[in-house]
Design a protein around this motif. Structure first.
Motif, PDB file in Angstrom:
ATOM      1  N   VAL A 285       0.882  -1.185  -0.156  1.00 13.82           N
ATOM      2  CA  VAL A 285      -0.054  -0.025   0.045  1.00 13.82           C
ATOM      3  C   VAL A 285       0.706   1.271  -0.111  1.00 13.82           C
ATOM      4  O   VAL A 285       2.081   0.998   0.566  1.00 13.82           O
ATOM      5  N   PRO A 286       0.249   2.402  -0.454  1.00 15.27           N
ATOM      6  CA  PRO A 286       1.306   3.604  -0.987  1.00 15.27           C
ATOM      7  C   PRO A 286       1.145   4.260   0.659  1.00 15.27           C
ATOM      8  O   PRO A 286       0.522   5.474   0.656  1.00 15.27           O
ATOM      9  N   GLY A 287       1.905   3.915   1.497  1.00  8.45           N
ATOM     10  CA  GLY A 287       1.985   4.780   2.922  1.00  8.45           C
ATOM     11  C   GLY A 287       2.053   6.356   2.827  1.00  8.45           C
ATOM     12  O   GLY A 287       1.203   6.852   3.262  1.00  8.45           O
ATOM     13  N   LYS A 288       3.119   6.701   2.240  1.00  9.38           N
ATOM     14  CA  LYS A 288       3.563   8.025   2.296  1.00  9.38           C
ATOM     15  C   LYS A 288       2.550   8.860   1.239  1.00  9.38           C
ATOM     16  O   LYS A 288       2.310   9.963   1.631  1.00  9.38           O
ATOM     17  N   LEU A 289       2.207   8.224   0.210  1.00  4.47           N
ATOM     18  CA  LEU A 289       1.172   9.231  -0.734  1.00  4.47           C
ATOM     19  C   LEU A 289      -0.153   9.258   0.179  1.00  4.47           C
ATOM     20  O   LEU A 289      -0.463  10.564  -0.047  1.00  4.47           O
ATOM     21  N   LEU A 290      -0.512   8.211   0.720  1.00  6.18           N
ATOM     22  CA  LEU A 290      -1.845   8.569   1.573  1.00  6.18           C
ATOM     23  C   LEU A 290      -1.485   9.378   2.730  1.00  6.18           C
ATOM     24  O   LEU A 290      -2.474  10.095   3.008  1.00  6.18           O
ATOM     25  N   ALA A 291      -0.439   9.372   3.442  1.00  8.31           N
ATOM     26  CA  ALA A 291      -0.171  10.252   4.467  1.00  8.31           C
ATOM     27  C   ALA A 291      -0.202  11.649   4.044  1.00  8.31           C
ATOM     28  O   ALA A 291      -0.366  12.516   4.719  1.00  8.31           O
ATOM     29  N   GLY A 292       0.295  11.746   2.809  1.00 12.75           N
ATOM     30  CA  GLY A 292       0.523  13.121   2.183  1.00 12.75           C
ATOM     31  C   GLY A 292      -0.963  13.547   1.557  1.00 12.75           C
ATOM     32  O   GLY A 292      -1.944  12.820   2.278  1.00 12.75           O
ATOM     33  N   ASP A 293      -1.111  14.379   0.866  1.00 14.32           N
ATOM     34  CA  ASP A 293      -2.532  14.734   0.211  1.00 14.32           C
ATOM     35  C   ASP A 293      -2.844  14.329  -1.154  1.00 14.32           C
ATOM     36  O   ASP A 293      -3.425  14.618  -1.821  1.00 14.32           O
ATOM     37  N   PHE A 294      -2.185  13.119  -1.438  1.00 18.07           N
ATOM     38  CA  PHE A 294      -2.360  12.581  -2.773  1.00 18.07           C
ATOM     39  C   PHE A 294      -3.787  11.921  -2.802  1.00 18.07           C
ATOM     40  O   PHE A 294      -4.046  10.915  -1.964  1.00 18.07           O
ATOM     41  N   VAL A 295      -4.299  12.133  -3.839  1.00 19.87           N
ATOM     42  CA  VAL A 295      -5.736  11.648  -4.052  1.00 19.87           C
ATOM     43  C   VAL A 295      -5.622  10.640  -5.256  1.00 19.87           C
ATOM     44  O   VAL A 295      -5.262  11.090  -6.514  1.00 19.87           O
TER      45      VAL A 295
END
Ligand SMILES: NC(=O)c1ccc[n+]([C@@H]2O[C@H](COP(=O)([O-])OP(=O)(O)OC[C@H]3O[C@@H](n4cnc5c(N)ncnc54)[C@H](OP(=O)(O)O)[C@@H]3O)[C@@H](O)[C@H]2O)c1
Length: 321
Positions: A285-295
């Motif tokens: 899973v994309p931990g860092k993308l989800l922790a940021g504001d990436f949609v």
């Protein structure tokens, strides 16, 4: 304002998708390739051999970013010669890019280097984010692939580039509509009745739509606080059973012959590929993308495949979002 992006190994599937996207953002794209062609517009090809410092180094001066996608395809038999080619192409290209950056007076502030979500351990347990366990296991027959990935990241991390932020792109399988990506081949096999579950179907498949791949790359370029590994995968990996079922629905294939592991071994031999590509359980899973504001535009598989098929074929596929 820096406007030039360097795509080393940018002539292939991901390079084409990325250069098309970056060109729409008014950026100049320079592709480093062993066989440059003349093109018009904002994309230019420059010769390199992926191993030696030559004239191409000058292109890096003042560029906005360097993105390295070079590497011999992993879709082949893993005999000694191919193993050497797969490893060398990745390590040499990464090493020489590090050397080139070291000689720049005005290096790009960011360097993204390909890696792979295959670096994480085969699992049926909770999904791995960037803190996940790294390693191979006999059941998945993935020792060599994990070795490539860890060596690739080691060479990348060891390159001394004090003025350049570095991000390793741990990418899952990128789903695209172009002929050189995996999806069209899967659709073709499914239409022939060969789209059944593979090796029991319990193993997880991590994936990302090509549009989210390029959007995530652009997002990483803009987020100066990000460094280290970043998982590029949709937040919802599926089992192989679910994956093949979506593919069959898209193709309107009434059935798909399941392939047990022994049959896959024979098929992989005949198709000159390896079963590891389908038997390993990749739950990432994309931990860092989800922790940021990436949609994510395509967080779920059915809608992702439906969108890709709509672009590739005039007949709307029969699949719910
Ligand atoms: N596609 C995916 O789903 C996926 C997933 C995870 C990781 N990745 C990684 O992402 C990278 C790009 O993937 P892709 O699908 O775009 O691969 P691709 O279509 O096979 O393109 C790879 C590029 O690498 C270059 N290359 C091949 N052998 C080389 C060598 N010996 N020396 C220097 N360059 C060489 C080629 O450029 P020229 O022939 O023009 O020189 C080619 O354009 C690869 O490293 C791959 O392992 C891909």
């Amino acid at each position: 304002m820096r406007t030039k992006i360097i795509l080393a190994g940018g002539s292939g599937f991901l390079g084409s998708v990325l250069s098309e996207y970056l060109a729409t953002k008014d950026l100049e794209v320079v592709i480093l390739t062993r066989r440059p062609k003349t093109r018009g517009g904002p994309v230019r090809e420059v010769h390199w051999d992926g191993a030696n410092l030559e004239d191409w180094r000058a292109e890096l001066e003042g560029a906005r970013a360097l993105i390295n996608l070079a590497g011999v395809s992993v879709n082949c038999r893993y005999h000694a010669r191919n193993r050497r080619r797969m490893l060398d192409s990745r390590l040499s290209s990464t090493r020489v890019l590090g050397e080139a950056l070291g000689q720049c007076r005005n290096p790009p502030p960011v360097w993204l280097n390909s890696s792979t979500a295959t670096i994480y351990r085969h699992t049926f347990g909770p999904a791995w984010d960037e803190e996940g366990v790294i390693g191979g296991c006999a059941e998945a027959k993935d020792a060599f692939s994990v070795h490539i990935a860890t060596e690739w990241e080691r060479v990348f991390n060891e390159a001394p580039t004090p003025l350049t932020r570095k991000v390793a792109l741990r990418s899952a399988m990128v789903l695209g509509h172009a002929g050189n990506s995996v999806l069209p081949n899967l659709l073709r096999l499914s239409r022939l009745g060969l789209g059944g579950t593979l090796a029991g179907g319990r193993q997880f498949v991590s994936w990302i739509h090509q549009e989210d791949f390029v959007r995530a790359v652009a997002w990483i370029l803009d987020h100066e606080e990000l460094a280290g590994p970043v998982n590029l995968a949709a937040p919802n990996p599926v089992t192989n059973t679910e994956f093949m079922s979506v593919i069959r629905r898209v193709c309107r294939a009434p059935f798909g012959l399941p392939s047990p592991r022994w049959l896959l071994e024979i098929g992989a031999f005949l198709l000159r590929t390896e079963t590891e590509l389908v038997i390993k359980s990749r739950r990432v899973v994309p931990g860092k993308l989800l922790a940021g504001d990436f949609v994510f535009r395509y967080p779920r598989l059915p809608a992702a495949i439906k969108a890709l098929c709509l672009r590739a074929a005039p007949v709307p596929p029969d699949v719910g979002a």
